[in-house]
Design an enzyme around this catalytic site. Structure first.
Site, mmCIF file in Angstrom:
data_model
loop_
_atom_site.group_PDB
_atom_site.id
_atom_site.type_symbol
_atom_site.label_atom_id
_atom_site.label_comp_id
_atom_site.label_asym_id
_atom_site.label_seq_id
_atom_site.Cartn_x
_atom_site.Cartn_y
_atom_site.Cartn_z
ATOM 1 N N CYS A 1 -9.958 -13.539 20.480
ATOM 2 C CA CYS A 1 -9.307 -12.518 19.596
ATOM 3 C C CYS A 1 -8.064 -12.108 20.660
ATOM 4 C CB CYS A 1 -10.201 -11.422 19.549
ATOM 5 S SG CYS A 1 -10.875 -10.639 20.970
ATOM 6 N N CYS B 1 -6.461 2.460 0.233
ATOM 7 C CA CYS B 1 -6.255 1.753 1.115
ATOM 8 C C CYS B 1 -6.337 0.253 0.497
ATOM 9 C CB CYS B 1 -7.254 1.828 2.114
ATOM 10 S SG CYS B 1 -7.495 0.895 3.513
ATOM 11 N N GLU C 1 -25.769 -13.162 25.857
ATOM 12 C CA GLU C 1 -25.108 -11.809 25.405
ATOM 13 C C GLU C 1 -25.454 -10.794 26.420
ATOM 14 O OE1 GLU C 1 -22.970 -10.457 23.018
ATOM 15 O OE2 GLU C 1 -23.388 -8.674 23.805
ATOM 16 N N GLN D 1 -17.954 -9.753 12.933
ATOM 17 C CA GLN D 1 -16.820 -10.061 12.372
ATOM 18 C C GLN D 1 -16.054 -9.039 11.313
ATOM 19 O OE1 GLN D 1 -15.108 -12.222 14.025
ATOM 20 N NE2 GLN D 1 -16.619 -13.152 15.582
ATOM 21 N N PHE E 1 -21.621 -15.206 24.724
ATOM 22 C CA PHE E 1 -21.032 -13.934 24.156
ATOM 23 C C PHE E 1 -21.458 -14.079 22.638
ATOM 24 C CE2 PHE E 1 -18.010 -15.250 27.669
ATOM 25 C CZ PHE E 1 -18.117 -14.336 28.611
ATOM 26 N N CYS F 1 0.871 -0.934 0.059
ATOM 27 C CA CYS F 1 0.344 -0.147 0.061
ATOM 28 C C CYS F 1 0.835 1.338 0.058
ATOM 29 C CB CYS F 1 -0.846 0.029 1.298
ATOM 30 S SG CYS F 1 -1.930 1.379 1.341
ATOM 31 N N CYS G 1 -1.970 -0.353 9.456
ATOM 32 C CA CYS G 1 -1.598 -1.423 9.301
ATOM 33 C C CYS G 1 -0.047 -1.435 10.050
ATOM 34 C CB CYS G 1 -1.275 -1.800 7.939
ATOM 35 S SG CYS G 1 -2.663 -2.200 6.708
ATOM 36 N N ASP H 1 -17.135 -17.080 22.648
ATOM 37 C CA ASP H 1 -16.502 -15.903 22.079
ATOM 38 C C ASP H 1 -16.365 -14.803 22.505
ATOM 39 O OD1 ASP H 1 -15.283 -14.552 19.743
ATOM 40 O OD2 ASP H 1 -17.131 -14.357 18.624
ATOM 41 N N CYS I 1 0.547 6.134 7.235
ATOM 42 C CA CYS I 1 -0.814 5.458 7.771
ATOM 43 C C CYS I 1 -0.470 4.637 9.030
ATOM 44 C CB CYS I 1 -1.441 4.784 6.901
ATOM 45 S SG CYS I 1 -3.058 4.174 7.516
HETATM 46 C C1 LIG Z 1 -15.960 -10.820 20.178
HETATM 47 S S1 LIG Z 1 -17.676 -10.426 20.491
HETATM 48 C C2 LIG Z 1 -18.560 -11.988 19.760
HETATM 49 C C3 LIG Z 1 -19.854 -11.688 19.298
HETATM 50 C C4 LIG Z 1 -20.236 -12.755 18.231
HETATM 51 N N1 LIG Z 1 -19.768 -14.307 18.795
HETATM 52 C C5 LIG Z 1 -20.077 -12.604 16.991
HETATM 53 O O1 LIG Z 1 -19.094 -13.482 16.448
HETATM 54 O O2 LIG Z 1 -20.374 -11.733 16.377
HETATM 55 C C6 LIG Z 1 -17.767 -10.592 22.004
HETATM 56 C C7 LIG Z 1 -19.347 -10.183 22.595
HETATM 57 O O3 LIG Z 1 -19.350 -10.417 23.892
HETATM 58 C C8 LIG Z 1 -20.008 -9.434 24.478
HETATM 59 N N2 LIG Z 1 -19.743 -9.136 25.743
HETATM 60 C C9 LIG Z 1 -18.569 -8.327 26.242
HETATM 61 N N3 LIG Z 1 -18.461 -8.386 27.659
HETATM 62 C C10 LIG Z 1 -19.771 -9.530 27.972
HETATM 63 C C11 LIG Z 1 -20.173 -9.869 29.478
HETATM 64 N N4 LIG Z 1 -19.456 -9.333 30.479
HETATM 65 N N5 LIG Z 1 -21.100 -10.554 29.448
HETATM 66 C C12 LIG Z 1 -21.850 -11.067 28.142
HETATM 67 N N6 LIG Z 1 -21.216 -10.612 26.906
HETATM 68 C C13 LIG Z 1 -20.345 -9.968 27.016
HETATM 69 C C14 LIG Z 1 -20.084 -8.226 23.599
HETATM 70 O O4 LIG Z 1 -21.199 -7.421 23.519
HETATM 71 C C15 LIG Z 1 -19.621 -8.935 22.178
HETATM 72 O O5 LIG Z 1 -20.986 -8.940 21.360
#
Ligand SMILES: C[S@@+](CC[C@H](N)C(=O)[O-])C[C@H]1O[C@@H](n2cnc3c(N)ncnc32)[C@H](O)[C@@H]1O
Length: 410
Positions: free
Chosen positions: A363, A142, A289, A242, A269, A59, A68, A337, A65
């Site tokens: 992540c 970009c 969630e 994502q 999550f 790039c 990256c 997640d 920038c």
């Molecule tokens: C990495 S994202 C994953 C979301 C989903 N699995 C996806 O792939 O789109 C993490 C998620 O955890 C939620 N989160 C963060 N802290 C939390 C908590 N203490 N209890 C429940 N959910 C939570 C966030 O709002 C978010 O939606």
């Protein structure tokens, strides 16, 4: 005084590190570099002996920038390094794992980005922040963003002209949806009647699907739908998604494989249903969630879809109130997640409830490895790890991992 040093490794931010430690952004292991030491960094860095892995950045904005961090390294080097970051995090916890080959999203595939915009004397400046600075770099070529997202930067500029200030920076989150551009703005001036009318006009002129200002929806011309399996979900403004569709597909494919033929799945999550809704094609799903607006969106998406199995939702803080063994025992598989902090409290409860399989999407390799140690010490086997790189050229590492009770196999 200029000094020559040898880079020995890359740090978690993707910076080269020499003994000291001295942090040298954009230097690679094995390289000899020269520059002027400034605290624990090296100013005016020059590469004296380049690494065989050094490449010309793809790039033209890379020099200025800050979007990256690793375009000066070959794809193969970045792939190996990301795999090594996961291996090292696990080995620091005494956990061994088989890593599958990394999956990397292609260039120009990011479907969402937050663009910084500042008003200037002449108009506006829109792009990403420069490296470790508050200067905004324009990014017309970009290589990260989907071309449709890049083409939307004039929208961010129009919004800044109307509602930004010359002191503050407007953060404009642009997301591609099935119905067009979903725009969410923060850092601008407060809403009032005439201002809202002008914002609605911009949404009209640029054909936006939705425009939200500081979380408040100003215009919703078309539902900004995201498709998860057979369901259409309208996420709340700015909600987690994502980063690339390609990465989402790779994570979902790993999660599906781990969950296999399970009939009752807990998705913890769950966000807006990235995994829950596709899994509901073959299993009953309970999606938990923290954000109630997201569980509402997920539930509505499920209600409108055809041919899905039963799905229930629960808004719950899983750090403070993890699902307890009595609640977990009815599930054959659990998907996790969590955000970067990991899922320490929830994982402790999982070790008590012992669901047969766990799909852990992470992540953050460090908190993942901590939680992986807890699971393996409780009798789970870590069958494999799939690293998914949807933040190419950054130091970010994501993964999906398969756990099963040691006597069950996976
Ligand atoms: C990495 S994202 C994953 C979301 C989903 N699995 C996806 O792939 O789109 C993490 C998620 O955890 C939620 N989160 C963060 N802290 C939390 C908590 N203490 N209890 C429940 N959910 C939570 C966030 O709002 C978010 O939606």
């Amino acid at each position: 005084m200029t000094q020559e040093i040898t880079i020995t490794r890359l740090g978690h931010q993707g910076d080269g590190i020499a003994p000291g430690p001295i942090y040298v952004p954009r230097a690679l292991p094995g390289e000899v570099v020269s520059g002027t030491p400034e605290g624990d960094t090296l100013a005016e860095m020059q590469v004296v002996t380049p690494s065989p892995h050094r490449v010309s950045p793809p790039c033209r904005h890379y020099r200025a920038c800050g979007g990256c961090q690793l375009q000066h390294a070959s794809d193969a080097f970045v792939a190996d390094w990301k795999q090594d970051v996961v291996r090292a995090a696990l080995s620091a916890q005494g956990v061994e794992a088989a890593l599958r080959p990394i999956h990397t999203s292609p260039p120009r595939s990011r479907r969402r980005a937050t663009i910084s915009v500042r008003r200037t004397k002449k108009g506006t400046l829109a792009g990403f922040h420069g490296r470790a600075s508050d200067v905004i770099t324009e990014i017309p070529d970009c290589q990260l963003l989907d071309p449709a997202l890049l083409a939307a930067i004039p929208v961010a500029q129009a919004l800044a002209l109307l509602g930004g200030s010359r002191k503050g920076v407007l953060a404009v989150t642009l997301t591609l949806s099935e119905a067009g551009l979903d725009v969410s703005v923060s850092g601008g001036k407060p809403l009032d009647g005439p201002f809202e009318a002008s914002l609605a006009l911009i949404a009209e002129q640029h054909g936006l699907a939705r425009l939200a200002w500081e979380g408040e929806v100003i215009a919703s011309r078309h539902s900004p739908v995201q498709r998860f399996g057979k369901a259409n979900v309208v996420p709340p403004p700015g909600a987690f998604l994502q980063a690339t569709k390609d990465g989402e597909a790779a994570l979902l494919s790993a999660v599906r494989e781990i969950v296999g033929s399970a009939k009752r799945v807990a998705d913890l999550f769950a966000g807006c249903g990235t995994f829950s809704l596709p899994l509901a094609e073959t299993a009953e799903v309970h999606a938990v969630e923290g954000e109630a607006s997201m569980t509402t969106a997920l539930d509505q998406g499920w209600r409108r879809a055809q041919g899905l199995k039963r799905l229930s939702t629960e808004a719950r803080d899983l750090f403070r109130r993890p699902l307890l063994p009595d609640e977990l025992r009815r599930f054959d598989a659990v998907v996790l997640d969590p955000p970067r902090a990991g899922a320490e409290a929830q994982v402790t409860e999982l070790t008590r409830a012992k669901p047969p399989v766990i799909a852990y999407v992470s992540c953050n390799p460090v908190t993942f490895a901590r939680d992986a140690k807890t699971l393996t010490q409780a009798g789970y086997r870590l069958n494999w790890v799939q690293v998914v790189d949807q933040f190419r050229w950054s130091a970010h590492v994501e993964l999906a991992a398969s756990f099963s009770l040691a006597h069950i196999g996976g």
